[in-house]
Design a protein around this motif. Structure first.
Motif, PDB file in Angstrom:
ATOM      1  N   ARG B  13      91.919  58.283  53.145  1.00 39.50           N
ATOM      2  CA  ARG B  13      90.915  57.702  54.023  1.00 39.50           C
ATOM      3  C   ARG B  13      89.563  57.637  53.364  1.00 39.50           C
ATOM      4  O   ARG B  13      88.909  56.607  53.345  1.00 39.50           O
ATOM      5  CB  ARG B  13      90.826  58.579  55.282  1.00 39.50           C
ATOM      6  N   GLU B  14      89.170  58.805  52.787  1.00 35.52           N
ATOM      7  CA  GLU B  14      87.872  58.857  52.133  1.00 35.52           C
ATOM      8  C   GLU B  14      87.810  57.904  50.938  1.00 35.52           C
ATOM      9  O   GLU B  14      86.814  57.225  50.717  1.00 35.52           O
ATOM     10  CB  GLU B  14      87.556  60.288  51.667  1.00 35.52           C
ATOM     11  N   LEU B  51      70.204  59.787  61.042  1.00 37.12           N
ATOM     12  CA  LEU B  51      71.560  59.492  61.508  1.00 37.12           C
ATOM     13  C   LEU B  51      72.537  60.542  60.976  1.00 37.12           C
ATOM     14  O   LEU B  51      73.393  61.053  61.701  1.00 37.12           O
ATOM     15  CB  LEU B  51      71.970  58.094  61.026  1.00 37.12           C
ATOM     16  N   ALA B  52      72.358  60.892  59.697  1.00 35.25           N
ATOM     17  CA  ALA B  52      73.259  61.846  59.059  1.00 35.25           C
ATOM     18  C   ALA B  52      73.168  63.216  59.726  1.00 35.25           C
ATOM     19  O   ALA B  52      74.188  63.875  59.969  1.00 35.25           O
ATOM     20  CB  ALA B  52      72.945  61.956  57.575  1.00 35.25           C
ATOM     21  N   LEU B 273      82.268  62.298  56.592  1.00 38.02           N
ATOM     22  CA  LEU B 273      81.113  62.027  57.434  1.00 38.02           C
ATOM     23  C   LEU B 273      79.977  61.395  56.633  1.00 38.02           C
ATOM     24  O   LEU B 273      79.340  60.435  57.065  1.00 38.02           O
ATOM     25  CB  LEU B 273      80.651  63.332  58.060  1.00 38.02           C
ATOM     26  N   ILE B 274      79.743  61.947  55.436  1.00 35.46           N
ATOM     27  CA  ILE B 274      78.672  61.398  54.596  1.00 35.46           C
ATOM     28  C   ILE B 274      78.967  59.938  54.295  1.00 35.46           C
ATOM     29  O   ILE B 274      78.107  59.062  54.445  1.00 35.46           O
ATOM     30  CB  ILE B 274      78.558  62.199  53.283  1.00 35.46           C
ATOM     31  N   VAL B 278      76.749  56.772  55.340  1.00 38.44           N
ATOM     32  CA  VAL B 278      76.206  55.877  54.317  1.00 38.44           C
ATOM     33  C   VAL B 278      76.645  54.443  54.583  1.00 38.44           C
ATOM     34  O   VAL B 278      75.840  53.506  54.475  1.00 38.44           O
ATOM     35  CB  VAL B 278      76.660  56.338  52.904  1.00 38.44           C
ATOM     36  N   LEU B 279      77.915  54.286  54.978  1.00 42.54           N
ATOM     37  CA  LEU B 279      78.392  52.933  55.264  1.00 42.54           C
ATOM     38  C   LEU B 279      77.562  52.292  56.367  1.00 42.54           C
ATOM     39  O   LEU B 279      77.094  51.146  56.244  1.00 42.54           O
ATOM     40  CB  LEU B 279      79.866  52.980  55.674  1.00 42.54           C
TER      41      LEU B 279
END
Lengths: 333, 329, 519
Positions: B13-14, B51-52, B273-274, B278-279
């Motif tokens: 996935r990552e 957001l992060a 999550l990062i 970022v996306l």
């Protein structure tokens, strides 16, 4: 050990005093009266017939969604995309009218768009049962409003024909047109919920969906229809809201989902599904509506109304829990 | 002792997400060479930092099978109160402001945690209710007015504009939050038990894991991070308004879902999550660069989220079907 | 195999009695477990084994009796207390955290920590986990995600978890039920390894081969009572089966003589991937066909497929000679197939509703016109049915939740009867109901056959199967192992087919034989 003593089994419903007085609606009636008492202290001109006839038209437009939302919550689900559906259908109506579509056709388009949006929700929820209705309607909530922004940017659109304002402002038989429509919807939805096969199935599914499935009820179709109707009613709200405001923007009806859900829950509909009666949410609509009106009279700003609605939502959920516990205890005795 | 192996399947996935980000960046870069410049990337990361930070809190909540729709309101309220305080006492230190915001947020989060964990109120209902209450309070404390740039001390604004070790403060704070979260979620018993509760609540109850306390903690931490983010937000935009961050919770949830956090609980890693954050940050940053109207942003985000959720379901169904095939009957 | 016969007892349960509302789940039960033995525990479904485990693991407290551990009386109030005393249980449906790693699953709740901050010491955790796995000869890493492992491997993790808590007594509840032959062998080896290491194991299983292969001694429960304990070498397979089922079959309800009519249902090579394969049988008007086998043999799944809850993948179904497509329960009802589900509380009833409304739920169309409910007709119909089935109630407005199990079951039967049916499938209709209600339900089943319905009776209860049915289809591990004529068979033959016959090979021939069998 068959019991053949010939005792006739009672098939007529008996009047039950305890059940009659142990109804959530009585509490709502009290609150409703309390609101009026307070309001009449706030303004000496409050207590007259016209207040009761014309005030509702200021808050009734979103109440159209309360009815189908009640169905949704009785099913044990939730639909938080309704505000976005209102915005999307209103925007499409306004833009298509200004692009040359005759107004009646634009209004039909508005309803069609809203119904389609509801159908998409229903489709996703029934085809992807792994996903909760929360997450499905959360994504469509973003998408629907997103489309409204794509169409109209941050502009307003309006300039509707003169007659269109009748929806929001006109009167029929001396009553505001909205009120007439509201009464009509209340009757129709009340009958559907409590008197038809469809309503019976909705209650059944909210109580125990598995049993309904094993009993041969088309649970998918019912879920789909409920979400579709929710979409349609959001379209109706869009018609009335736009008419009352005279124009529309992509950010209208923001937060409607909350107010509508709060009204349904305050009306005694259990968030876990299967329980509720139409009278409760109707009372809740008027309680919250007149409460807002009264706070306006007292020059309390609109934000305070938000606080009160939020508090009412949470308190009624808590109160329902307590009531449920008491009832269980008394049933056990 | 077997060494930890790199299992492709678990990281698929990552990796996919990373490839998508690279492809997207390449595409944007081809259309507009401004994208991959230091200044644009700096602004991208600065804009994504808040957001992060919020995504970390939301991840905790989602892991416990919950959801929090109130954080937009919490951001606004914490930001408003802290900026009002600064306006009234300009000498207050920025650190105190940050603390103030965080505590306010933690308080709001605790109320939600109490409602959800102790009183079994559905998370969606509890947070919808709190969202309204807190939003209303924000308007009320401000009297409907804005707190503008000139009312804020330079020290306060420097929370967001200043630099530490050559990095923008927001980015530094986000990195700090991630470091702490990484430690908490991977190396403490409490952190791991939050995963356990989300992964199988019944099993957790049998092994004597205090489910209620952990669920409460997740919401309290979410609130604290939202409060912190509130201060950062008003410092960054140098203005606090009643409708600050309206609907921002949706973006945060979107970032989590894109990052592989499961809405049915138990799953969510900071690495994913990062990437998810970022996306989303790139989508926000790059769309204007390639002349897509900003009004497309919301729609694109919504579609991405729905696609991510549906893909997850499809993948899960496929694995389940294969598992059934393998059963020897 | 073992020379522990004279060794002292580790755990002893005496006169344990457990009562649930209306049911005695355990009646003065004894059990003795010695140090370092594998003790087989057998009994039919409902013999009280699971309640028994729950008492040892502290999930339930007994009403009477004492538990003696290491010679001292003890009392386990919570599962955690039992765990601390060294008792661990491994359940058939593994209770794991699918999203966490193997190592974490092993140590969840008693993590390995280090330093003053009590941070999790991952190095030590994985080292210890891997050591435990190696000890069990497991060929996978402690870093694997639990949800990605096969059931067999998940069980090994659960065993490792038990070892990590220093468990001295490990209870395995039907661990081989979901395993392949090869995986079972692996589990035998591990269990024997545990015995070598001084751990005592209570091994619950339906499979004769498990007990024969593994156990030092075996204890049998039947109808919530203790029947006996034998060293495995001193009791034959046949004697064990008799001990498990050897109750007298009272001919309280002699089988009625009903003329069988034409064929109403034919099932040919029905298959649902992962659940059952090549199931075939026929059913005639007025016939009662028993579908039996152990729990998990796929009986319920077959019925649910025929009823359309989970559609089948291959095979054919004929209703009254015509090929039928059933994708939903609505299709099934339209074709005249009704189903009484296994779990009446979760699948059969809406507990908060009045029984009248429950009864008419499957046939709302019949009591409504253009969608409008005709409550008068509805209530009248519900009243008639309640009376006909002698449901003990004063009014049809009584809540279903307020009724006893037997009466609830009658309400569910009434539900089915509101539709026009040809075939009625009853899935464990007498599960959890008292004796009187059982008798009443048998009466009803007989009546139904007499009225010309074809009845499929899914049941694990031998007396029920033998007394009521015309023919018996036995299933094991998703396949039909025998199709018997009730008049010409006995319980031993049925249990042999349900527990012993190996179905893994030449299944096609076997199910073909069953299909053309002795009917």
């Amino acid at each position: 050990m068959a019991d053949d003593t010939g005792i006739r089994i009672d098939i007529r419903k008996r009047w039950n005093w305890r059940e009659f007085f142990f109804q959530w609606e009585w509490l709502l009636v009290l609150i409703f009266l309390g609101v009026h008492v307070v309001n009449s202290f706030l303004s000496p001109y409050y207590l007259n017939l016209d207040t009761f006839i014309s005030t509702p038209s200021t808050f009734l437009d979103k109440s159209f969604i309360v009815f189908p939302m009640m169905f949704v919550i009785v099913l044990g689900m939730i639909d938080i995309s309704v505000g976005s559906i209102v915005a999307l259908s209103a925007v499409i109506m306004a833009v298509s009218f200004n692009a040359g579509l005759p107004m009646p056709a634009a209004m039909l388009l508005c309803l069609a768009v809203a119904t389609t949006a509801g159908m998409i929700n229903g489709f996703l929820i029934t085809k992807f049962k792994e996903l909760s209705s929360v997450i499905v309607t959360l994504s469509t909530m973003i998408i629907y409003r997103g489309i409204a922004y794509i169409i109209l940017g941050d502009q307003a659109s309006g300039r509707f024909p003169e007659w269109y304002s009748f929806l929001g402002w006109g009167r029929l038989f001396g009553l505001p047109f909205v009120v007439v429509c509201f009464i009509l919807c209340a009757v129709i939805f009340g009958l559907i919920l409590h008197k038809t096969r469809f309503g019976r199935s909705v209650f059944g599914m909210g109580n125990n969906g598995l049993t309904c499935r094993y009993s041969g009820i088309n649970t998918d179709r019912i879920t789909f229809l409920v979400f579709m109707i929710t979409g349609f009613m959001a379209g109706l709200t869009a018609l009335f809201l736009t008419s009352r405001m005279g124009s529309t923007r992509p950010n209208v009806a923001q937060g409607y989902e909350l107010e509508v859900i709060a009204m349904v829950v305050l009306g005694g509909v259990s968030t876990t599904g299967g329980v509720g009666r139409i009278a409760g949410p109707i009372l809740a609509i008027f309680i919250i509506g007149f409460l807002g009106y009264g706070m306006g009279l007292a020059n309390i700003q609109a934000p305070a109304v938000l606080v009160v609605i939020g508090l009412l939502l949470i308190l009624s959920v808590l109160a329902m829990r307590v009531r449920f516990k008491i009832r269980k205890k008394s049933a056990a005795v | 002792m077997a060494a930890r192996k790199f299992v492709l399947n678990e990281n698929l996935r990552e990796l996919g997400l990373l490839m998508f980000i690279i492809a997207l960046s390449a595409g944007v870069q081809a259309r507009n060479p401004v994208f991959l410049t230091v200044s644009n990337l700096t602004s991208l990361f600065t804009n994504t930092a808040i957001l992060a930070i919020l995504a970390v809190g939301m991840t905790l909540v989602l892991i416990t099978r919950g959801i929090d729709l109130s954080i937009g309101a919490t951001i606004a309220f914490a930001g408003m109160v802290s900026s009002l305080t600064v306006a009234a006492y300009p000498t207050i230190s920025p650190a105190l402001s940050l603390l103030q915001g965080t505590l306010i947020g933690a308080f709001i989060g605790s109320i939600i945690g109490l409602l959800v964990a102790r009183f079994n109120v559905l998370p969606i209902i509890a947070t919808l209710g709190l969202m309204n209450i807190v939003r209303g309070l924000t308007f009320m404390v401000s009297g409907g007015k804005w707190v503008s740039s000139y009312q804020m001390s330079t020290g306060f604004k420097a929370i967001a504009t200043g630099k530490t070790l050559g990095l923008n403060n927001l980015v530094v704070i986000a990195i700090l939050v991630y470091a702490l979260a990484w430690y908490f979620m991977n190396h403490t018993r409490t952190g791991r038990r939050i995963y356990a509760v989300g992964s199988n609540p019944e099993a957790a109850a049998i092994s004597g894991i205090p489910k209620k306390r952990l669920v409460f903690l997740a919401y309290a931490l979410m609130g604290a991070l939202a409060g912190l983010a509130g201060v950062l937000w008003v410092a960054k935009f140098a203005s606090a308004q009643g409708d600050t961050a309206m609907g921002y919770e949706l973006q945060v949830i979107a970032a989590c879902i894109l990052g592989g956090v499961s809405i049915s609980g138990g799953v969510g890693r900071l690495s994913g999550l990062i990437l998810g954050t970022v996306l989303l940050g790139i989508l926000n940053n790059a769309l204007p660069l390639i002349n897509v109207s900003p009004f497309w942003q919301m729609g694109i985000q919504g579609i991405t989220v729905l696609a991510a959720v549906l893909t997850n379901v499809m993948v899960k169904r496929n694995t389940d079907r294969n598992a059934l095939r393998r059963r020897a009957i | 195999m073992s020379n522990n016969d004279e060794s002292e007892s580790l755990l002893e349960l005496r006169h344990i009695t457990k009562i649930f509302p209306g049911v005695k789940a355990l009646d003065e039960v004894h059990f003795e477990l010695r140090r370092g033995e594998i003790h087989g525990l057998m009994g039919e479904n409902g013999a009280g084994k699971s309640t028994f485990i729950k008492i040892i693991t502290g999930v339930h407290s007994p009403e009477a009796g004492e538990i003696i551990l290491d010679g001292k009386p003890v009392e386990f109030k919570t599962p955690v207390e039992a765990q601390k005393a060294g008792v661990a249980a491994i359940y058939q449906h593994v209770t794991c955290y699918p999203d966490l790693t193997v190592a974490e699953n092993i140590f969840m709740g008693h993590e390995k920590t280090s330093g003053f901050m009590k941070r999790i010491d991952w190095k030590a955790t994985h080292a210890e986990a891997q050591r435990l796995l190696d000890q069990l000869d497991a060929k996978f890493s402690s870093y694997e995600r639990m949800g990605g492992l096969s059931v067999a491997r998940q069980q090994i993790v659960e065993i490792a978890k038990a070892l990590s808590t220093q468990a001295r007594i490990i209870i395995m509840d039907e661990p081989t039920a979901a395993l392949t032959q090869h995986e079972s062998e692996e589990l035998y080896r591990i269990t024997e390894g545990l015995r070598e290491g001084g751990v005592s194991v209570i091994f619950i299983s339906h499979r004769m081969e498990d007990i024969q292969r593994l156990a030092d001694r075996v204890t049998v429960f039947r109808d919530a009572r203790y029947i006996g304990t034998w060293p495995i070498g001193e009791i034959s397979q046949d004697k064990l089966i008799v001990a498990m089922v050897g109750r007298e079959i009272s001919k309280m309800f002699p089988k009625r003589h009903i003329r069988l009519g034409e064929e109403v249902l034919r099932v040919e090579n029905l298959t649902r991937v992962g659940f059952f394969r090549d199931v075939s049988f026929t059913l005639r008007r007025g016939e009662i066909l028993a579908l039996t086998g152990l729990v998990g043999a796929g009986r319920t799944e077959v019925c649910e497929s025929i009823y359309g809850v989970f559609p089948w993948d291959a095979g054919r179904v004929f209703v009254a000679g015509k090929p039928a497509t059933v994708r939903t329960p609505m299709d099934a009802l339209a074709l005249g197939i009704g189903y009484l589900p296994e779990d009446r509380q979760k699948q059969g009833l809406i507990l908060d509703w009045a029984i009248g409304k429950n009864i008419t739920l499957p046939s709302l169309g019949k009591y409504s016109r253009l969608g409008w409910m005709d409550e008068k007709a509805e209530n009248a119909a519900a009243g008639t049915l309640t009376e006909k089935l002698s449901v003990k109630t004063k009014s049809i407005f009584t809540r279903a939740s307020a009724m006893s199990g037997g009466n609830q079951q009658k309400v569910v039967v009434a539900k089915i009867l509101t539709n026009e049916l040809k075939v009625i499938i009853l899935d464990e209709p007498t599960k959890g109901v008292d004796v009187a209600a059982k008798a009443a339900i048998y009466e009803i089943i007989g009546d139904l056959a007499e009225q010309g319905y074809g009845v499929i009776l899914v049941s694990s209860e031998m007396p029920e199967v033998l007394e009521l049915s015309d023919r018996i289809v036995v299933m094991k591990e998703g396949r039909v192992t025998a199709c018997l004529d009730t008049a010409a068979t006995n319980q031993e033959e049925i249990l042999h087919a349900a527990m012993v016959i190996d179905v893994a090979h030449d299944s096609a021939a076997r199910s073909g034989e069953a299909y053309h069998g002795r009917a």
